[in-house]
Design an enzyme around this catalytic site. Structure first.
Site, PDB file in Angstrom:
ATOM      1  N   GLU A   1      -1.155  -1.532  -4.921  1.00 40.14           N
ATOM      2  CA  GLU A   1      -2.319  -0.740  -5.129  1.00 40.14           C
ATOM      3  C   GLU A   1      -2.167   0.369  -6.007  1.00 40.14           C
ATOM      4  O   GLU A   1      -1.218   0.866  -5.857  1.00 40.14           O
ATOM      5  CB  GLU A   1      -3.151  -0.314  -3.839  1.00 40.14           C
ATOM      6  CG  GLU A   1      -4.426   0.551  -3.794  1.00 40.14           C
ATOM      7  CD  GLU A   1      -5.043   0.822  -2.526  1.00 40.14           C
ATOM      8  OE1 GLU A   1      -6.176   1.188  -2.663  1.00 40.14           O
ATOM      9  OE2 GLU A   1      -4.157   1.062  -1.596  1.00 40.14           O
TER      10      GLU A   1
ATOM     11  N   ASP B   1      -3.003   1.232   7.081  1.00 39.13           N
ATOM     12  CA  ASP B   1      -2.308   0.944   5.831  1.00 39.13           C
ATOM     13  C   ASP B   1      -1.817  -0.424   5.761  1.00 39.13           C
ATOM     14  O   ASP B   1      -1.558  -1.154   4.811  1.00 39.13           O
ATOM     15  CB  ASP B   1      -1.060   1.761   5.652  1.00 39.13           C
ATOM     16  CG  ASP B   1      -1.489   3.241   5.879  1.00 39.13           C
ATOM     17  OD1 ASP B   1      -1.847   3.761   4.796  1.00 39.13           O
ATOM     18  OD2 ASP B   1      -0.962   4.002   6.945  1.00 39.13           O
TER      19      ASP B   1
ATOM     20  N   ASP C   1       0.866  -1.096   0.002  1.00 42.66           N
ATOM     21  CA  ASP C   1      -0.053   0.117   0.023  1.00 42.66           C
ATOM     22  C   ASP C   1       0.901   1.289   0.019  1.00 42.66           C
ATOM     23  O   ASP C   1       1.329   1.673   1.111  1.00 42.66           O
ATOM     24  CB  ASP C   1      -1.125  -0.135   1.266  1.00 42.66           C
ATOM     25  CG  ASP C   1      -1.945   1.225   1.118  1.00 42.66           C
ATOM     26  OD1 ASP C   1      -2.291   1.596   0.385  1.00 42.66           O
ATOM     27  OD2 ASP C   1      -2.341   1.654   2.518  1.00 42.66           O
TER      28      ASP C   1
END
Length: 171
Positions: free
Chosen positions: A76, A149, A19
């Site tokens: 991501e 996160d 992430d």
């Protein structure tokens, strides 16, 4: 003579989910077959120079890859918001991550936020706290006092496991 059967889950492996973030970049390492995970993250808030942040993320990504038997990575996609400057910074951070991954000769997949949420919760607009709850229940492990996160990074890796499992069943 005993017949050998093909089991799609045998092709699942250890996935690194990342992430990217300008404040915190998180890493989730998921063993798809054994349903276990590890995590790591780097807080970038105290690093003032943006070039130094990029380098720190690059080095941390290399360290995580080196310390785990990573077979594939999933990252991501950058969310494009109204704040173009923030999107550009996130894109640069993702670039540092991708450079470290490719330097290690690891294949990488890219997923949108909606794809990740859909794979984990069945709902593409799930909240970060809903994802965290699902990750905790899936692995029967609490993620207290960790940045969201971290659960996002684990979600990314788990989504990749899910997509690989589905794809191997189709093929």
């Amino acid at each position: 003579m005993q017949e050998e059967f093909y089991h799609p889950t045998e092709n699942l492996m250890i996935i690194l989910g990342i992430d990217p973030g300008s404040k915190t970049t998180a890493f989730g390492i998921v063993d798809c077959l054994n349903k276990t995970f590890e995590y790591d993250f780097i807080s970038l808030q105290k690093i003032q120079n943006f070039d130094d942040k990029l380098y720190a993320v690059f080095l941390k990504t290399q360290e995580v890859i080196k310390n785990h038997n990573i077979n594939e990575a999933a990252v991501e996609d950058v969310f494009y918001s109204v704040n173009i400057k923030s999107s550009l910074k996130l894109s640069e951070i993702k670039g540092a991550i991708l450079a470290a991954i490719k330097l290690s000769n690891i294949n990488v997949a890219h997923y949108s936020t909606r794809e990740i949420k859909q794979a984990i919760s069945g709902y593409g607009a799930a909240s970060k706290t809903q994802l965290k709850f699902i990750i905790e229940k899936t692995f029967n492990k609490k993620l207290d006092n960790l940045p969201l996160d971290v659960s996002d990074a684990i979600s990314i890796a788990l989504a990749h496991c899910s997509y690989k499992h589905t794809t191997s069943r189709i093929n």
